[in-house]
Design an enzyme around this catalytic site. Sequence first.
Site, mmCIF file in Angstrom:
data_model
loop_
_atom_site.group_PDB
_atom_site.id
_atom_site.type_symbol
_atom_site.label_atom_id
_atom_site.label_comp_id
_atom_site.label_asym_id
_atom_site.label_seq_id
_atom_site.Cartn_x
_atom_site.Cartn_y
_atom_site.Cartn_z
ATOM 1 C CE LYS A 22 -1.645 1.681 4.049
ATOM 2 N NZ LYS A 22 -1.470 3.092 4.414
ATOM 3 C CG ASN A 23 2.260 2.724 3.576
ATOM 4 O OD1 ASN A 23 1.100 3.042 3.308
ATOM 5 N ND2 ASN A 23 2.676 2.512 4.806
ATOM 6 C CB CYS A 116 -4.454 6.159 10.789
ATOM 7 S SG CYS A 116 -5.008 4.661 10.007
ATOM 8 N NE ARG A 121 -0.038 10.441 10.140
ATOM 9 C CZ ARG A 121 -0.418 9.379 9.418
ATOM 10 N NH1 ARG A 121 -1.622 8.869 9.573
ATOM 11 N NH2 ARG A 121 0.405 8.838 8.542
ATOM 12 C CG ASP A 308 3.293 1.410 9.465
ATOM 13 O OD1 ASP A 308 2.850 2.288 10.221
ATOM 14 O OD2 ASP A 308 3.628 1.637 8.289
ATOM 15 N NE ARG A 400 -7.155 4.479 5.311
ATOM 16 C CZ ARG A 400 -6.228 4.859 6.192
ATOM 17 N NH1 ARG A 400 -6.496 4.853 7.468
ATOM 18 N NH2 ARG A 400 -5.058 5.269 5.786
HETATM 19 N N1 EPU Z 1 6.016 14.770 10.787
HETATM 20 C C1 EPU Z 1 6.053 16.101 11.115
HETATM 21 N N2 EPU Z 1 6.005 16.999 10.101
HETATM 22 C C2 EPU Z 1 5.943 16.652 8.796
HETATM 23 C C3 EPU Z 1 5.895 15.284 8.463
HETATM 24 C C4 EPU Z 1 5.941 14.354 9.477
HETATM 25 O O1 EPU Z 1 6.128 16.456 12.284
HETATM 26 O O2 EPU Z 1 5.914 17.536 7.923
HETATM 27 C C5 EPU Z 1 6.046 13.765 11.863
HETATM 28 C C6 EPU Z 1 4.746 12.971 11.931
HETATM 29 O O3 EPU Z 1 3.750 13.660 12.638
HETATM 30 C C7 EPU Z 1 5.173 11.703 12.611
HETATM 31 C C8 EPU Z 1 6.590 11.510 12.079
HETATM 32 O O4 EPU Z 1 7.028 12.792 11.587
HETATM 33 O O5 EPU Z 1 5.203 11.870 13.994
HETATM 34 C C9 EPU Z 1 6.712 10.465 10.980
HETATM 35 O O6 EPU Z 1 5.898 10.819 9.900
HETATM 36 P P1 EPU Z 1 6.207 10.401 8.389
HETATM 37 O O7 EPU Z 1 6.079 11.620 7.568
HETATM 38 O O8 EPU Z 1 7.476 9.627 8.338
HETATM 39 O O9 EPU Z 1 5.012 9.410 8.109
HETATM 40 P P2 EPU Z 1 3.922 9.491 6.969
HETATM 41 O O10 EPU Z 1 4.568 9.765 5.670
HETATM 42 O O11 EPU Z 1 2.800 10.343 7.412
HETATM 43 C C10 EPU Z 1 4.165 6.971 6.374
HETATM 44 C C11 EPU Z 1 3.248 5.791 6.241
HETATM 45 C C12 EPU Z 1 2.764 5.377 7.618
HETATM 46 C C13 EPU Z 1 3.975 5.010 8.447
HETATM 47 C C14 EPU Z 1 4.967 6.188 8.506
HETATM 48 C C15 EPU Z 1 6.252 5.865 9.232
HETATM 49 C C16 EPU Z 1 2.184 6.091 4.118
HETATM 50 C C17 EPU Z 1 0.957 6.377 3.371
HETATM 51 N N3 EPU Z 1 2.093 6.162 5.435
HETATM 52 O O12 EPU Z 1 3.407 7.999 6.981
HETATM 53 O O13 EPU Z 1 1.951 4.224 7.423
HETATM 54 O O14 EPU Z 1 3.565 4.679 9.760
HETATM 55 O O15 EPU Z 1 5.303 6.599 7.159
HETATM 56 O O16 EPU Z 1 6.877 4.772 8.654
HETATM 57 O O17 EPU Z 1 3.209 5.787 3.527
HETATM 58 C C18 EPU Z 1 0.172 2.764 7.863
HETATM 59 O O18 EPU Z 1 0.433 2.196 6.792
HETATM 60 O O19 EPU Z 1 -0.637 2.287 8.712
HETATM 61 C C19 EPU Z 1 0.807 4.048 8.176
HETATM 62 C C20 EPU Z 1 0.369 4.877 9.104
#
Ligand code: EPU
Length: 419
Positions: A22-23, A116, A121, A308, A400
């Site tokens: 998915k990701n 989620c 975030r 995850d 999802r």
């Molecule tokens: N963060 C910030 N500011 C930003 C971006 C991120 O403070 O501008 C913080 C977030 O709030 C969080 C941390 O940095 O505390 C990590 O966030 P990241 O940006 O790495 O995660 P994401 O891109 O929002 C993706 C996956 C998540 C997975 C995380 C970490 C997708 C669609 N989602 O999220 O997957 O947990 O990376 O590996 O790729 C899931 O599949 O269930 C899921 C939540």
Amino acid sequence: MQKLIIKGGKRLRGEISLQGCKNSALPIIAASLLCGEDCTLHNCPELTDVYSAARILNCLGCRCGFSGNTVMVDSSEVTGTEIPEVLMREMRSSIIFMGAMLGRMGECTVSVPGGCELGPRPIDMHLAAMRKMGVDIREGGGRIICRAAGGRAKGAKINLSFPSVGATENIILCAVTADGETVVNNAAREPEICDLCGFLRACGARISGDGESRIVIEGQLKLTGCEYSIMPDRIAGATYLSMTAASGGEIILKNACVQDMEPFLTVLEQTGCSIYTGGQNIYLRSGPRLRAVPDRIRTMPHPGFPTDAQAVLMAALTVADGTSVFEENIFDCRYRHTDALVKMGADIQVLGKVAVVKGVSALSGACVEATDLRGGAAMAAAALAAEGTSEITRICHIDRGYEKFEESIKAIGGEICRV
Ligand code: EPU
């Protein structure tokens, strides 16, 4: 509203062929916007989030066709530059379209994404990086209006304060067609970043260093279409392995990327399971009782233990001998599944980012509500290990991210149905 009914207590045994990831499917679908030609994506999981991504492409004027696990995207024509708020709210990954739209059209209007609820975030790192690439960003009335000066973003040196997966993806998407070279320091190293870069390279992009902390992207004026196969889903893999381990069972996981799963497998092995890998297969055999994991399980950016997989491993450790300790370092609110596990008889104490899990002799079935995607999967894992019948509601969260969830569980002998 649909729910899952699970009759637990059976040893799971059998084979599962792992779904596509998915990701990486989501950013790759967004990236197909950059090609301006036909793209064919294989091994794409059939998930509600994937359909949301296709709806976003449709509303921008692109055409998407689905045939099983193959998605065809024709992005030759683009008619819009705005994603309606209702589509932005469907999932967190909608924000990835910002980089892709800037790369293709030089402008976009988006809003804060949904997804989620794992605590705050923010998207501050995404926005700061786009600004560094010469994008003017105005926020107001819930909308974020972005315009690259002269219609094309500029290469830049970007130092991320944290290796955010989404921010790294957005920068790459914006940079592949930007004017000049972009360097991302402290970039996320997740395998999904490499998959996105693999797709973009197949479209003619010039990227190096993905999988490491420093990624260099040389902007190109034009990309082309391509045919690409999406990598297997390491988190779905961790989920089915954890479920089987909790049940005292045995599984062959096929079509897995073993190397990407090492950080998880190393910890799972400490529970006493026998794990053998060969080619794209993972074989796991669990004894009648798991052992607690002796060292604190700290979630970290890749190659650390993946956040995850925290919930699903926790579900298994609720019935292990001894006490395991988790430390969640990525998201503030990623223990929302623990109340449901406690309702099923688990002994879990949460204090801030730490969760202490004392193994109990058995869980018992209960009616619980999925709180988020991985939390919902953890509840299913606990229900399969529990004595008696459980009901899980709000399973839209599970849909999802897990393709053919009940079929997969039935394939390893689990008693599960959707009503
Ligand atoms: N963060 C910030 N500011 C930003 C971006 C991120 O403070 O501008 C913080 C977030 O709030 C969080 C941390 O940095 O505390 C990590 O966030 P990241 O940006 O790495 O995660 P994401 O891109 O929002 C993706 C996956 C998540 C997975 C995380 C970490 C997708 C669609 N989602 O999220 O997957 O947990 O990376 O590996 O790729 C899931 O599949 O269930 C899921 C939540």
